[in-house]
Write a protein that holds these residues in place. Structure first.
Motif, PDB file in Angstrom:
ATOM      1  N   UNK A  12       0.867  -1.517  -0.318  1.00  0.00           N
ATOM      2  CA  UNK A  12       0.202   0.062   0.176  1.00  0.00           C
ATOM      3  C   UNK A  12       0.852   1.724  -0.105  1.00  0.00           C
ATOM      4  N   UNK A  13       1.902   1.978  -1.090  1.00  0.00           N
ATOM      5  CA  UNK A  13       2.353   2.879  -1.319  1.00  0.00           C
ATOM      6  C   UNK A  13       2.461   3.357  -2.374  1.00  0.00           C
ATOM      7  N   UNK A  14       1.969   4.863  -2.536  1.00  0.00           N
ATOM      8  CA  UNK A  14       0.809   5.341  -3.461  1.00  0.00           C
ATOM      9  C   UNK A  14       1.852   5.802  -4.864  1.00  0.00           C
ATOM     10  N   UNK A  15       3.588   5.418  -4.377  1.00  0.00           N
ATOM     11  CA  UNK A  15       4.493   6.102  -5.136  1.00  0.00           C
ATOM     12  C   UNK A  15       5.445   5.426  -5.589  1.00  0.00           C
ATOM     13  N   UNK A  16       6.865   5.365  -6.975  1.00  0.00           N
ATOM     14  CA  UNK A  16       7.042   4.478  -7.565  1.00  0.00           C
ATOM     15  C   UNK A  16       8.659   4.913  -6.770  1.00  0.00           C
ATOM     16  N   UNK A  17       9.149   3.388  -6.566  1.00  0.00           N
ATOM     17  CA  UNK A  17      11.023   3.689  -6.406  1.00  0.00           C
ATOM     18  C   UNK A  17      11.748   4.044  -7.340  1.00  0.00           C
ATOM     19  N   UNK A  18      12.718   5.318  -7.201  1.00  0.00           N
ATOM     20  CA  UNK A  18      13.888   4.678  -8.029  1.00  0.00           C
ATOM     21  C   UNK A  18      15.112   4.328  -7.635  1.00  0.00           C
ATOM     22  N   UNK A  19      15.419   3.403  -8.814  1.00  0.00           N
ATOM     23  CA  UNK A  19      17.052   2.433  -8.559  1.00  0.00           C
ATOM     24  C   UNK A  19      17.837   2.854  -9.991  1.00  0.00           C
ATOM     25  N   UNK A  20      19.141   2.699  -9.390  1.00  0.00           N
ATOM     26  CA  UNK A  20      20.016   2.486  -9.942  1.00  0.00           C
ATOM     27  C   UNK A  20      20.339   0.723 -10.983  1.00  0.00           C
ATOM     28  N   UNK A  21      20.732   1.543 -12.211  1.00  0.00           N
ATOM     29  CA  UNK A  21      20.380   0.070 -12.696  1.00  0.00           C
ATOM     30  C   UNK A  21      22.555  -0.058 -13.129  1.00  0.00           C
ATOM     31  N   UNK A  22      22.290  -1.074 -12.323  1.00  0.00           N
ATOM     32  CA  UNK A  22      24.065  -1.463 -12.830  1.00  0.00           C
ATOM     33  C   UNK A  22      24.051  -2.061 -14.298  1.00  0.00           C
TER      34      UNK A  22
END
Length: 723
Positions: A12-22
């Motif tokens: 139940x999280x309304x937003x996206x999280x950003x990750x680095x692509x190795x």
């Protein structure tokens, strides 16, 4: 080549999280795939919804691994979930989880693995004795808490591992068991041609002609099909057959409880093996087989409940939403959304036709369809009117006239259906001397009475008294009589057993009859005559197949009019017409009685007569005068929390931001809401609710203002939109 990925989770999280692509995964990660990423101290799965080169302002963690070698969510479902999550400020990841086939869904097992930081701490001797013992067991492999408990000889191994994970010494991994894919289904045969049907009379054939003519034109266009259920179903099946013949697929949504055996058989018999029926009671294996049939049967007709709106379907040509006024299309648990809104969005984005259908559609839908030229009506026979019994001035649960009607039917050995608005015994207790209503000590809601033996219960937070209820003195004034008020199914059943002891009155509500098999067993006993009087809550009204009856009694359905809801009259109309459908196909002498204290209300009188147009005329006049939907856009914001101060602060701040938004808004509240307006299944710690009502002329202004006002609200929120 993209350097970053935005990921959403089935949480139940309304937003996206950003990750680095190795570097090792660059060029291999695309939107629609699942990836393994760190979230807090855990490594969890998420859905990639975007890849890009825009560096975040702060350093981000890297993607750990790919779960899927190729995207499993197509672009149109990614777009749909994005739009719905923005409209309802809901979890996009939880919506996407619905689109994943069962064979690719997982059953999670938690395992702990030693991190590099943990290895360094162990080598430096900076771990405690218990931590060092766990690190020794985990030196070469990840293990479950149960394994650690045995091999590290620690009773609290799971808790200790969790503490080490918070320090960064361990990584919590969710390793998942895949459901075995079902074998390939047999290749489907050709779509069946629609045969002659006795329900396709002249008006039905004309409706089919209008709909099929519209299908031949390119681009998005809606239709509202209004008519009796049998003629409406015949028209829908004919249109589905036409779309199949053109090589395109159909998605048909039905209320979950309305997915009756008759509907399933009608689709299967008319459309052959290309008809795929989905419902909530299916096992994972059955769901997997159905999903494989959808993938292999090109084209196909998929009929299912609200969650079917997220099923990927290539070459979609038509979306149908039957009984579009049914509130089961609105999901109030996370992820919150309205499948009717989703159907409109999906059809609009795909440039295809949308058919909304029903015999008593929503007022705003009927108004827009009529003024927009997309209303298609199939006239039917005049419905049998119900008699209105005025119970004002009478004592007891049943008016004298109502009791007499039931007695006549019972003496003749005929079946009787009686409907009460609520389950349980009584909605609340009341002291007639001082007016005190006993309230829940945890959340403040009025305590109801129900169950066997009878106990005080809270329908908001789930509290149930340990001891059975016994009439006692009022805790406020000391009076000796505390009366049950707002009678439910159990109270009506008790009274009918007293009045007609030989009739075999039995209650039918979700509190006591929980499973589909148990419900069917009671309905079979009613059909056989073992049960003479069946007393039900609204759950009974939603059952699609009940034996023919001679008398239907509705007891005081007007309770909905006491709610501060612009749609209360329309709800009342629907709540009356739904049980009266059981007169269709019944004995010509069958009757219906509505016992009420509001005998002159326009919605009740129109519903008793089955005159939707008369009701619409009065209701649309009232809404136009008050500026209610469809003449405005309206949203109800329900916030839930366990602590009154936290809830009050969040609600006041949100209302203040809405009023200061600079947009043309009418903002009412915040105010405490009734149990029925809050979450249907509150989670632990979410027993209090507050409501804010916002109205605007411009729907976009409304959506943008709500998104801005609730951006930093961390407690549970539900958005109910209209207009």
């Amino acid at each position: 080549m993209s350097l970053f990925a935005d990921v959403v989770f089935a949480l139940p999280l309304p937003r996206a999280f950003t990750y680095a692509i190795p570097e090792s995964l660059r060029g291999r990660i695309r939107p629609g795939q699942r990836v393994l990423v760190p979230l807090g101290t855990r490594a969890v799965k998420g859905f990639v919804v975007r890849t890009h080169d825009q560096a975040p302002p702060a350093e981000v963690k890297p993607v750990l691994d790919l779960v899927d070698p190729d995207p499993i969510i197509p672009p149109d479902i990614l777009d749909l979930t994005d739009r719905l999550s923005r409209r309802f400020l809901s979890s996009r990841g939880e919506m996407l989880r619905t689109a994943v086939p069962p064979s690719q869904a997982r059953r999670g097992t938690v395992r702990y693995a030693l991190t590099e930081a943990g290895r360094a701490a162990a080598a430096a001797g900076s771990l405690s004795a218990a931590e060092a013992r766990l690190a020794s067991v985990l030196a070469d492999k990840a293990y479950t808490p149960a394994y650690l408990k045995t091999h590290a000889r620690m009773a609290d191994a799971g808790a200790a591992a969790g503490r080490m994970a918070k320090k960064g010494y361990l990584l919590e991994k969710v390793e998942e068991k895949t459901i075995k894919p079902s074998p390939p289904a047999a290749a489907p045969g050709p779509a069946l041609q629609m045969g002659l049907d006795f329900r396709i009379d002249g008006p039905t054939a004309e409706a089919i002609r209008i709909l099929t003519a519209g299908l031949s034109k390119p681009g998005f266009a809606p239709f509202l099909l209004v008519g009796p259920a049998d003629r409406r179903t015949a028209a829908i099946l004919a249109v589905c057959g036409d779309v199949l013949a053109g090589g395109r697929s159909v998605l048909a949504l039905f209320p979950e409880i309305g997915m009756s055996r008759a509907v399933s058989e009608a689709f299967a018999s008319r459309l052959g093996e290309r008809a795929v029926i989905l419902h909530g009671g299916m096992s994972d294996t059955a769901k997997e087989q159905a999903r494989r049939r959808i993938d292999q049967a090109h084209p196909a007709v998929v009929a299912g409940p609200r969650s079917a709106i997220f099923i990927p379907m290539p070459n979609l040509g038509l979306i149908v939403v039957d009984e579009e006024s049914d509130e089961s299309y609105r999901q109030t648990e996370s992820p919150t959304y309205d499948a009717r809104t989703g159907a409109w969005m999906r059809a609009e984005a795909a440039g295809i036709r949308l058919v909304l259908a029903g015999d008593a559609p929503r007022i705003e839908t009927y108004e827009r369809a009529g003024s927009g030229g997309w209303l298609v009506e199939i006239p039917g026979p005049a419905p049998r009117p119900a008699e209105i019994v005025d119970d004002r001035g009478q004592r007891g649960l049943l008016a004298k006239a109502t009791t007499a009607r039931i007695g006549t039917a019972v003496e003749a050995g005929r079946r009787v259906l009686v409907f009460a608005r609520r389950k349980g015994y009584a909605s609340f207790l009341f002291c007639p001397r001082c007016g005190h209503v006993p309230a829940c000590g945890r959340c403040g809601a009025a305590l109801s009475l129900g169950g066997q033996p009878r106990r005080l219960q809270c329908r908001r937070c789930g509290f149930t008294a340990a001891a059975p209820y016994a009439p006692t003195v009022c805790e406020s004034c000391g009076a000796r009589v505390v009366e049950p008020r707002g009678p439910g199914v159990e109270a009506v059943e008790e009274e009918l057993k007293r009045l007609f002891p030989k009739a075999g009155a039995v209650g039918f509500d979700s509190a006591r009859i929980r499973t589909p098999s148990a419900r069917q067993a009671v309905l079979d006993r009613f059909a056989s005559g073992e049960i003479g009087i069946l007393v039900g809550s609204p759950l009974l009204a939603h059952q699609p197949e009940i034996a023919a009856v001679s008398l239907i009694v509705l007891l005081n359905p007007e309770g909905t009019l006491g709610l501060t809801d612009f749609d209360a009259s329309a709800r009342l109309y629907g709540e009356i017409r739904r049980p009266l459908k059981f007169l269709d196909g019944a004995d010509p002498a069958a009757e219906a009685v509505i016992q009420t204290s509001w005998p002159d209300h326009f919605a009740l009188r129109a519903a008793a007569a089955g005159n939707y147009r008369s009701f619409f005329k009065e209701e649309i006049f009232r809404r136009r005068a008050l500026g209610d939907p469809p003449f405005s856009a309206l949203a109800e914001i329900v916030l839930a929390a366990g602590d009154a101060r936290t809830l009050g602060r969040a609600a006041r701040d949100a209302a203040s931001r809405l009023r200061a938004s600079g947009r043309k808004l009418d903002v009412l509240g915040p105010s405490e809401v009734f149990v029925s307006a809050g979450p249907r299944h509150p989670k632990a710690g979410e027993s209090r609710s507050a409501q804010i009502v916002v109205r605007a002329d411009d729907p976009d202004d409304l959506d943008e203002a709500i998104a801005d006002a609730l951006r930093d609200v961390t407690i549970r929120k539900t958005i109910i939109r209209a207009g």
